[in-house]
Design a protein around this motif. Structure first.
Motif, PDB file in Angstrom:
ATOM      1  N   THR A  79       0.806  -1.229   0.000  1.00 25.01           N
ATOM      2  CA  THR A  79       0.000   0.000   0.000  1.00 25.01           C
ATOM      3  C   THR A  79       0.835   1.273   0.000  1.00 25.01           C
ATOM      4  O   THR A  79       0.288   2.370  -0.035  1.00 25.01           O
ATOM      5  CB  THR A  79      -0.930   0.003   1.227  1.00 25.01           C
ATOM      6  N   ALA A  80       2.163   1.122   0.060  1.00 27.50           N
ATOM      7  CA  ALA A  80       3.032   2.301  -0.015  1.00 27.50           C
ATOM      8  C   ALA A  80       2.994   2.885  -1.429  1.00 27.50           C
ATOM      9  O   ALA A  80       2.618   2.205  -2.383  1.00 27.50           O
ATOM     10  CB  ALA A  80       4.462   1.911   0.359  1.00 27.50           C
ATOM     11  N   PRO A  81       3.372   4.161  -1.596  1.00 27.36           N
ATOM     12  CA  PRO A  81       3.367   4.777  -2.937  1.00 27.36           C
ATOM     13  C   PRO A  81       4.207   4.009  -3.949  1.00 27.36           C
ATOM     14  O   PRO A  81       3.895   4.000  -5.145  1.00 27.36           O
ATOM     15  CB  PRO A  81       3.954   6.172  -2.672  1.00 27.36           C
ATOM     16  N   GLU A  82       5.297   3.388  -3.484  1.00 28.67           N
ATOM     17  CA  GLU A  82       6.129   2.539  -4.328  1.00 28.67           C
ATOM     18  C   GLU A  82       6.238   1.183  -3.652  1.00 28.67           C
ATOM     19  O   GLU A  82       6.495   1.105  -2.448  1.00 28.67           O
ATOM     20  CB  GLU A  82       7.534   3.134  -4.511  1.00 28.67           C
ATOM     21  N   TRP A  83       6.035   0.112  -4.425  1.00 27.42           N
ATOM     22  CA  TRP A  83       6.122  -1.216  -3.836  1.00 27.42           C
ATOM     23  C   TRP A  83       7.520  -1.450  -3.276  1.00 27.42           C
ATOM     24  O   TRP A  83       8.516  -1.273  -3.965  1.00 27.42           O
ATOM     25  CB  TRP A  83       5.814  -2.274  -4.902  1.00 27.42           C
ATOM     26  N   GLY A  84       7.596  -1.822  -1.989  1.00 25.13           N
ATOM     27  CA  GLY A  84       8.879  -2.033  -1.330  1.00 25.13           C
ATOM     28  C   GLY A  84       9.351  -0.855  -0.510  1.00 25.13           C
ATOM     29  O   GLY A  84      10.302  -0.984   0.271  1.00 25.13           O
TER      30      GLY A  84
END
Length: 717
Positions: free
Chosen positions: A300-305
């Motif tokens: 769910t972060a803006p960028e995966w990871g």
């Protein structure tokens, strides 16, 4: 009577054995007197302190969290016996640490004087600190054991019974706290001078074993585990015949045995800053358990990871790591399917201190961006090391094919994603962590022996002032939207020539995206688990275990998994059996007697998941709506096998199956069964993630291995 402990004869040269370790690992041991007497806490203190003293000698900087430190694992503990006891330590260095087994033993021996040295004034502050840490840690562990009422080989009932048996004193368990509080540093030093010495130390070095042998051992271990966990009878038909009277198993009876958290005793409210709070008195042990769920993860972060990087490069509550031990409490932190969990448990009388600990961990940030390159390097190393195994690639590609290439649920660290990760700015990392750790994105749960009014007042005291960071979006981090992607049926082979068994895993989507369907999915999984066992083990004997499981991410669609380790010449049979199991449920549903049996079993076992305060805390933190529990009781009782076909319908024809084992077996058997398959070049995938320098090194190593094999074959070995 206590045994007189004599000194063992030290080994002139430590014996060496082969084991599944990455670097030479050391086991050290000393014989000690019997326990269950007044000086047992002294032995426990000595073990706790010795862990710290050995670490201090190996890593003089005393930076436990230093990313460059050379020790992967270290611990000392006492195995208490009635007539004699043993103090044992293990030291596991990093593969790149440069330690030989002999050097580890010498360094550990050099550390022993720290336990008994009394004349060096420079050591006294450190010794006193470790004594206090050992005292609080041991007291906290005994206090925590009070909360678990009963379980096999642990818990208050078992410990009290064991201690009463050995001491003939039914109050020995309750007197432990008094005994702990009376221990003095000089007692620990005297014990160490007498027993924990160089001449009494016995040591063993565990060497890394050959990779092929390690692979065989791992396969054998899996066989043994499944045999112990799964195999119990030659047939299970009689269980349904005699376990209960099927006609009397009404919905009301199943509801009556399904014990769920009592919502009538709960207090739920939301603070003005958006923090959701749930309070529930539970149990009679004088313990309180506090948990904070902070929503958000890599998905769910803006960028995966990005979430993993942010958690690694930030510390919350920095400089206060030992605060909880001062009140005999333990703090824990980890991930769940819904976000990040911060938990702390301790005495009910210290609830204020427990809440202060959690609040401190959410409001004081220390950014460690100087460690960024080291963290990335370590991630690369771990990723590539894992990629040396076909099992890893089977998991990665199975997820990718199951969820589709555009879903974060199926992502893995491709070379492109790793390159993009290196471009993320420190501000991106910081902004995400600050967006995540805010009251409106969190749920606070308190359970245990608590007074509701006092607990609510304490929550207001410590959390009313929690506010989101300036400039961040306020509110709950949204989860992934529902995805209706359906994969094509596919069977993927990952060649592992050294495997003595083949791992077969089937994964497929279900029509399951609502809480009201949870009980149906779980009972259907239990029925499939039973039938997979029956067909593969009881009828054919090609495995030690076969299982079914279901899982559903928050706000996502559920997935069914069928898996087993089977003998290599039964790979095709296992794949066709799994396909047939899915098809038969979709066409015919399930036997009503089996459904009722598993409903009853689910209901009876549900209470075990909330026996202790920690278990109840986990259960409450696992649900967003506390009304779920009453609903679960009703939906479990109402489960009907006639509902299974609709739930499993998306699975049929959309299964993703992975086979990890010798390709020569799998290909022929699948062809004989008329099942289409694809051989995945997992080594090619691995090499695509390597730099030119890494690729050249790998190819050189492979050429050497092939030459060594050819030489052995030519010599007749």
């Amino acid at each position: 009577a206590r045994m007189t402990v004599s000194a063992p004869t030290p080994d002139p040269e430590p014996p060496r054995v082969k084991g599944m370790v990455d670097a030479e690992t050391v086991i050290l041991a000393w014989s000690l007197p019997g326990g269950y007497c007044e000086d047992q806490p002294v032995m426990e203190f000595a073990a706790n302190q010795l862990t710290s003293f050995i670490y201090y000698t190996l890593v003089p900087s005393w930076e436990w969290d230093d990313v460059d430190q050379s020790i992967d694992g270290l611990g000392c503990s006492v195995n208490v016996g009635a007539t004699s006891s043993q103090l044992m330590c293990f030291i596991e260095p990093k593969a790149s640490g440069g330690y030989s087994g002999e050097r580890l033993i010498r360094k550990a021996a050099d550390a022993l004087y720290l336990q008994w040295e009394r004349e060096n004034p420079e050591l006294k502050p450190f010794q006193q600190q470790q004594y206090q840490y050992a005292k609080m840690s041991y007291m906290a562990s005994v206090l925590q054991s009070v909360d678990l009422v009963a379980s096999l080989f642990s818990g208050r009932a078992f410990d009290a019974a064991k201690m009463t048996h050995y001491t003939a004193d039914p109050r020995y368990f309750s007197r432990m706290f008094t005994a702990i509080s009376k221990v003095q540093p000089e007692q620990v030093q005297d014990l160490a001078r007498k027993y924990i010495t160089r001449d009494r130390m016995v040591s063993v070095i565990i060497e890394p074993m050959d990779e092929e042998e390690r692979a065989r051992r791992e396969a054998a271990s899996k066989r043994g585990d499944e045999k112990r966990q799964q195999y119990s009878a030659t047939t299970r038909d009689r269980e349904y015949e005699f376990a209960f009277d099927f006609e009397t198993m009404s919905d009301d009876k199943i509801k009556s045995v399904t014990v769920v958290p009592d919502r009538s005793k709960m207090r739920e409210f939301t603070l003005d800053n958006g923090l959701k709070v749930v309070l529930l008195p539970h149990g009679e042990a004088p313990m309180a358990h506090v948990g904070l769920l902070v929503h958000g993860d890599d998905l769910t972060a803006p960028e995966w990871g990005l979430d993993s990087m942010g958690e690694a490069l930030s510390r919350r509550g920095y400089g206060k790591d030992e605060r909880e031990l001062a009140v005999a409490a333990f703090f824990g932190e980890g991930s769940s399917a819904r976000g990040r969990l911060l938990t702390v448990s301790g005495s009910s009388a210290n609830l204020d201190a427990l809440l202060h600990t959690v609040r401190w961990k959410t409001g004081h940030f220390d950014w460690e961006f100087a460690n960024r390159s080291q963290w990335l390097k370590r991630q690369d190393h771990g990723y590539k090391s894992a990629g040396e195994e076909p099992d890893t690639w089977a998991s990665r590609i199975r997820r990718e094919r199951l969820y589709g290439p555009d879903s974060p649920l199926g992502y893995w660290w491709t070379a492109d994603r790793r390159a993009a990760q290196r471009e993320w700015s420190n501000d991106q990392v910081k902004n995400w962590i600050l967006r995540k750790y805010q009251p409106a994105n969190s749920t606070l749960v308190i359970t245990g022996k608590i007074d509701l009014d006092a607990a609510e007042k304490a929550v207001h005291t410590y959390f009313d002032g929690w506010a989101p960071a300036d400039g961040v979006e306020v509110g709950r981090v949204p989860y992934l939207p529902k995805d209706d992607f359906l994969p094509e049926r596919q069977v993927l082979i990952f060649d592992k020539p050294t495997a003595t068994q083949s791992q077969v895993v089937l994964a497929c989507p279900l029509d399951w995206d609502r809480d009201e369907q949870d009980a149906t999915a779980q009972v259907m999984s239990d029925v499939l688990d039973e039938e997979a066992w029956r067909r593969l083990r009881e009828e054919k004997g090609v495995t030690y275990g076969a299982s079914a499981q279901v899982s559903r991410p928050p706000e996502g669609r559920g997935i069914l998994y069928l898996f087993s380790l089977v003998q290599n010449d039964a790979t095709g049979f296992a794949v066709s059996t799994f396909f047939d199991l899915v098809r038969s449920v979709e066409e015919d549903g399930a036997d009503p007697i089996k459904v009722t049996s598993h409903k009853w079993s689910r209901g009876r076992r549900y209470v075990l998941g909330q026996q202790s305060g920690d278990a109840m805390l986990s259960r409450l933190l696992g649900q967003d709506d506390m009304g779920y529990f009453a609903m679960y009781r009703d939906t479990l009782a109402a489960v009907d096998g006639a509902d299974f076909p609709a739930m499993i319908h998306p699975c049929v024809g959309h299964e993703v199956v992975t086979v990890v084992g010798p390709k020569e077996y799998a290909e022929k058997q699948l062809e004989d069964k008329g099942i289409d398959y694809e051989v995945v070049d997992w080594e090619g995938l691995l090499e695509s993630t390597l730099s030119p320098k890494e690729l050249k090194k790998r190819q050189k190593q492979k050429a050497k291995e092939e030459a060594d094999k050819a030489a052995k074959g030519g010599s007749g070995d």
